[in-house]
Write a protein that holds these residues in place. Structure first.
Motif, PDB file in Angstrom:
ATOM      1  N   ASN A 100      47.660  39.664  30.936  1.00 33.43           N
ATOM      2  CA  ASN A 100      46.320  39.090  31.090  1.00 33.43           C
ATOM      3  C   ASN A 100      45.093  40.086  30.856  1.00 33.43           C
ATOM      4  OD1 ASN A 100      47.897  36.952  32.293  1.00 33.43           O
ATOM      5  ND2 ASN A 100      47.724  37.711  34.382  1.00 33.43           N
ATOM      6  N   VAL A 101      44.157  39.155  30.872  1.00 28.19           N
ATOM      7  CA  VAL A 101      42.848  40.167  30.636  1.00 28.19           C
ATOM      8  C   VAL A 101      42.723  41.042  31.773  1.00 28.19           C
ATOM      9  CG1 VAL A 101      40.369  39.824  30.269  1.00 28.19           C
ATOM     10  CG2 VAL A 101      41.895  38.182  29.285  1.00 28.19           C
ATOM     11  N   GLY A 102      42.299  42.308  31.661  1.00 23.90           N
ATOM     12  CA  GLY A 102      41.949  43.279  32.525  1.00 23.90           C
ATOM     13  C   GLY A 102      43.344  43.849  33.106  1.00 23.90           C
ATOM     14  N   ALA A 103      44.675  43.480  32.415  1.00 24.91           N
ATOM     15  CA  ALA A 103      45.925  44.113  32.768  1.00 24.91           C
ATOM     16  C   ALA A 103      46.069  45.389  32.214  1.00 24.91           C
ATOM     17  CB  ALA A 103      47.058  43.090  32.795  1.00 24.91           C
ATOM     18  N   SER A 104      46.806  46.473  32.921  1.00 27.76           N
ATOM     19  CA  SER A 104      46.876  47.663  32.412  1.00 27.76           C
ATOM     20  C   SER A 104      48.440  47.603  31.729  1.00 27.76           C
ATOM     21  CB  SER A 104      46.955  48.838  33.477  1.00 27.76           C
ATOM     22  OG  SER A 104      47.776  48.418  34.464  1.00 27.76           O
ATOM     23  N   SER A 105      49.327  46.587  32.132  1.00 30.76           N
ATOM     24  CA  SER A 105      50.676  46.452  31.389  1.00 30.76           C
ATOM     25  C   SER A 105      51.008  44.956  31.673  1.00 30.76           C
ATOM     26  CB  SER A 105      51.561  47.239  32.426  1.00 30.76           C
ATOM     27  OG  SER A 105      52.020  46.500  33.512  1.00 30.76           O
ATOM     28  N   PHE A 107      52.960  43.493  33.447  1.00 33.42           N
ATOM     29  CA  PHE A 107      53.312  43.271  34.783  1.00 33.42           C
ATOM     30  C   PHE A 107      52.161  43.279  35.856  1.00 33.42           C
ATOM     31  CE2 PHE A 107      56.752  45.679  32.296  1.00 33.42           C
ATOM     32  CZ  PHE A 107      57.427  44.274  31.858  1.00 33.42           C
ATOM     33  N   ASP A 108      50.964  43.587  35.325  1.00 30.17           N
ATOM     34  CA  ASP A 108      49.930  44.079  36.236  1.00 30.17           C
ATOM     35  C   ASP A 108      49.283  42.510  36.137  1.00 30.17           C
ATOM     36  OD1 ASP A 108      47.818  45.049  37.249  1.00 30.17           O
ATOM     37  OD2 ASP A 108      46.963  45.493  35.543  1.00 30.17           O
ATOM     38  N   TYR A 109      48.527  42.153  37.490  1.00 25.79           N
ATOM     39  CA  TYR A 109      47.907  40.833  37.450  1.00 25.79           C
ATOM     40  C   TYR A 109      46.735  40.821  36.509  1.00 25.79           C
ATOM     41  CZ  TYR A 109      50.847  40.568  41.652  1.00 25.79           C
ATOM     42  OH  TYR A 109      51.812  40.056  42.638  1.00 25.79           O
ATOM     43  N   GLY A 110      46.071  41.988  36.491  1.00 27.91           N
ATOM     44  CA  GLY A 110      44.789  41.987  35.690  1.00 27.91           C
ATOM     45  C   GLY A 110      43.554  41.275  36.532  1.00 27.91           C
ATOM     46  N   LYS A 111      42.523  40.936  35.940  1.00 33.46           N
ATOM     47  CA  LYS A 111      41.291  40.550  36.761  1.00 33.46           C
ATOM     48  C   LYS A 111      41.405  39.025  37.099  1.00 33.46           C
ATOM     49  CE  LYS A 111      38.306  44.069  35.149  1.00 33.46           C
ATOM     50  NZ  LYS A 111      38.018  44.444  36.259  1.00 33.46           N
ATOM     51  N   TYR A 112      40.612  38.709  37.773  1.00 38.33           N
ATOM     52  CA  TYR A 112      40.448  37.232  38.136  1.00 38.33           C
ATOM     53  C   TYR A 112      39.144  36.776  37.903  1.00 38.33           C
ATOM     54  CZ  TYR A 112      44.946  38.151  41.116  1.00 38.33           C
ATOM     55  OH  TYR A 112      45.902  38.434  41.504  1.00 38.33           O
ATOM     56  N   PHE A 113      38.826  35.507  37.164  1.00 36.53           N
ATOM     57  CA  PHE A 113      37.728  35.065  36.664  1.00 36.53           C
ATOM     58  C   PHE A 113      37.484  33.573  37.157  1.00 36.53           C
ATOM     59  CE2 PHE A 113      39.274  38.080  33.590  1.00 36.53           C
ATOM     60  CZ  PHE A 113      37.922  38.549  33.182  1.00 36.53           C
ATOM     61  N   GLN A 114      36.287  33.415  37.456  1.00 33.46           N
ATOM     62  CA  GLN A 114      35.691  32.034  37.841  1.00 33.46           C
ATOM     63  C   GLN A 114      35.541  31.353  36.385  1.00 33.46           C
ATOM     64  OE1 GLN A 114      32.271  33.155  40.068  1.00 33.46           O
ATOM     65  NE2 GLN A 114      33.121  32.139  42.078  1.00 33.46           N
ATOM     66  N   TRP A 115      35.741  30.017  36.304  1.00 35.87           N
ATOM     67  CA  TRP A 115      35.731  29.413  35.082  1.00 35.87           C
ATOM     68  C   TRP A 115      34.469  29.364  34.368  1.00 35.87           C
ATOM     69  CZ3 TRP A 115      33.556  25.258  32.476  1.00 35.87           C
ATOM     70  CH2 TRP A 115      34.342  24.703  31.381  1.00 35.87           C
ATOM     71  N   GLY A 116      34.416  29.681  33.076  1.00 29.24           N
ATOM     72  CA  GLY A 116      33.057  30.024  32.642  1.00 29.24           C
ATOM     73  C   GLY A 116      32.474  31.393  32.570  1.00 29.24           C
ATOM     74  N   ALA A 117      32.845  32.206  33.592  1.00 32.01           N
ATOM     75  CA  ALA A 117      32.232  33.415  33.704  1.00 32.01           C
ATOM     76  C   ALA A 117      32.881  34.482  33.203  1.00 32.01           C
ATOM     77  CB  ALA A 117      32.352  33.834  35.314  1.00 32.01           C
ATOM     78  N   THR A 118      32.275  35.682  32.686  1.00 28.36           N
ATOM     79  CA  THR A 118      33.005  36.556  32.006  1.00 28.36           C
ATOM     80  C   THR A 118      33.065  37.745  32.478  1.00 28.36           C
ATOM     81  OG1 THR A 118      30.820  37.444  30.649  1.00 28.36           O
ATOM     82  CG2 THR A 118      32.003  35.431  29.703  1.00 28.36           C
ATOM     83  N   LYS A 119      32.881  37.792  33.928  1.00 28.51           N
ATOM     84  CA  LYS A 119      33.003  39.085  34.594  1.00 28.51           C
ATOM     85  C   LYS A 119      33.866  38.788  35.501  1.00 28.51           C
ATOM     86  CE  LYS A 119      30.299  42.233  38.061  1.00 28.51           C
ATOM     87  NZ  LYS A 119      29.013  42.378  38.616  1.00 28.51           N
ATOM     88  N   GLY A 120      35.026  39.542  35.690  1.00 21.26           N
ATOM     89  CA  GLY A 120      36.089  39.227  36.495  1.00 21.26           C
ATOM     90  C   GLY A 120      36.238  40.229  37.757  1.00 21.26           C
ATOM     91  N   ILE A 121      37.114  40.068  38.721  1.00 18.83           N
ATOM     92  CA  ILE A 121      37.267  41.076  39.863  1.00 18.83           C
ATOM     93  C   ILE A 121      38.915  41.558  39.769  1.00 18.83           C
ATOM     94  CG2 ILE A 121      35.416  40.131  41.125  1.00 18.83           C
ATOM     95  CD1 ILE A 121      37.614  38.761  43.010  1.00 18.83           C
ATOM     96  N   ASN A 122      39.055  42.779  40.280  1.00 20.37           N
ATOM     97  CA  ASN A 122      40.337  42.927  40.463  1.00 20.37           C
ATOM     98  C   ASN A 122      41.068  42.611  41.944  1.00 20.37           C
ATOM     99  OD1 ASN A 122      40.610  44.863  38.368  1.00 20.37           O
ATOM    100  ND2 ASN A 122      39.439  46.218  39.381  1.00 20.37           N
ATOM    101  N   TYR A 123      42.468  42.315  42.033  1.00 24.53           N
ATOM    102  CA  TYR A 123      43.141  41.903  43.210  1.00 24.53           C
ATOM    103  C   TYR A 123      42.443  42.780  44.331  1.00 24.53           C
ATOM    104  CZ  TYR A 123      46.594  41.019  46.620  1.00 24.53           C
ATOM    105  OH  TYR A 123      47.102  40.827  47.817  1.00 24.53           O
ATOM    106  N   GLY A 124      42.195  41.812  45.155  1.00 27.87           N
ATOM    107  CA  GLY A 124      41.421  42.638  46.555  1.00 27.87           C
ATOM    108  C   GLY A 124      40.119  42.658  46.728  1.00 27.87           C
TER     109      GLY A 124
END
Length: 266
Positions: A100-105, A107-124
């Motif tokens: 996924n975008v933002g994932a380090s591997s 198996f990593d969840y990666g970042k979470y994005f609102q639709w159409g936004a290009t700035k995501g957040i990490n889990y938590g």
């Protein structure tokens, strides 16, 4: 004083703290292979010290693809993330990213994005809904499908090159008769292993999603990632949704935070 506002600043803040307080890292914690400053109202009170740390960081980061660089502030170029395009032998020729975008591997969840936004957040972490313009409100919201490679394509913005968010058709093909879906645990992470007849595979972690209350739901049980397609209900957009025994296309309100799994067109 300078307040850290980007990934680059966070790393520099870590360098400043460690250089001042030693290497015990009492203000730091490790998350998804990034050093993140948490619970710390930290301001750089020494601009010269900040600049020296920033220059040292930028020099080291140039040879490390897993260290973030904010190219707009550094004047340099962002190194290509460690991400692989996997050929699953699909008729369209679409190549799917191994993570996924933002994932380090993978198996990593990666970042979470609102639709159409290009700035995501990490889990938590939390979205600031006052700063998001691509949500379910009429004012300022995106009223058309995301164009692959366009300004609202979070995959292209994060990775560059020919990466983009997947279309409905590409998701349907991925979940269709050309692949085998196996729910399993890989490297301690539960998710869906999608295998192709050519021997290649990708893993979709059950990353869940972030809801409008900044609560993470379905983590370890299901996964979702955005499509480029706006739903027939304008407050929603289409997304891939997968849980054991069911992989399909659904729709979610656009203010929710979902994963993004990039593709390259054939």
């Amino acid at each position: 004083s300078i307040e850290p506002t980007s990934d680059e600043d966070v790393w520099v803040a870590a360098a400043v703290i460690l250089s001042r307080e030693g290497s015990d890292g009492k203000h730091l914690r490790s998350s998804q292979n990034l050093i993140i400053v948490k619970d710390l109202d930290f301001l750089f009170d020494d601009t010269e010290h900040y600049e020296n740390c920033r220059k040292s960081y930028m020099k080291a980061a140039a040879s490390r693809s897993d260290w973030p660089i904010d190219a707009s502030r550094s004047g340099g170029s962002t190194p290509a993330p460690v991400i692989n395009a996997i050929d699953l032998g699909l008729p369209s020729g679409t190549l799917w990213a191994d993570r996924n975008v933002g994932a380090s591997s993978p198996f990593d969840y990666g970042k979470y994005f609102q639709w159409g936004a290009t700035k995501g957040i990490n889990y938590g972490d939390s979205f600031d809904f006052n700063e998001q313009q691509y949500n379910n409100t009429p004012a300022g919201s995106l009223s058309y499908d995301i164009v692959q490679g366009g300004p609202n394509d979070a995959a292209r913005r994060a990775l560059g090159g020919s990466w983009g968010m997947p279309t409905n058709e590409q998701i349907e093909e991925l979940f269709g008769r050309y692949t085998i879906k196996t729910w399993t645990v890989v490297d301690g992470v539960y998710g869906c292993l999608i295998s192709a007849s050519n021997g290649n595979s990708i893993f979709l972690p059950a990353a869940g999603y972030a809801n409008e209350n900044n609560e993470f739901e379905g983590v370890g049980e299901s996964g979702l990632f955005w499509s480029t397609k706006l739903s027939s209900n304008p407050i929603s957009a289409n997304n891939a949704t997968y849980m054991e025994g069911n992989e399909d296309i659904d729709s979610m309100a656009r203010y929710n935070g979902l994963s993004i799994r990039p593709v390259q067109n054939g």
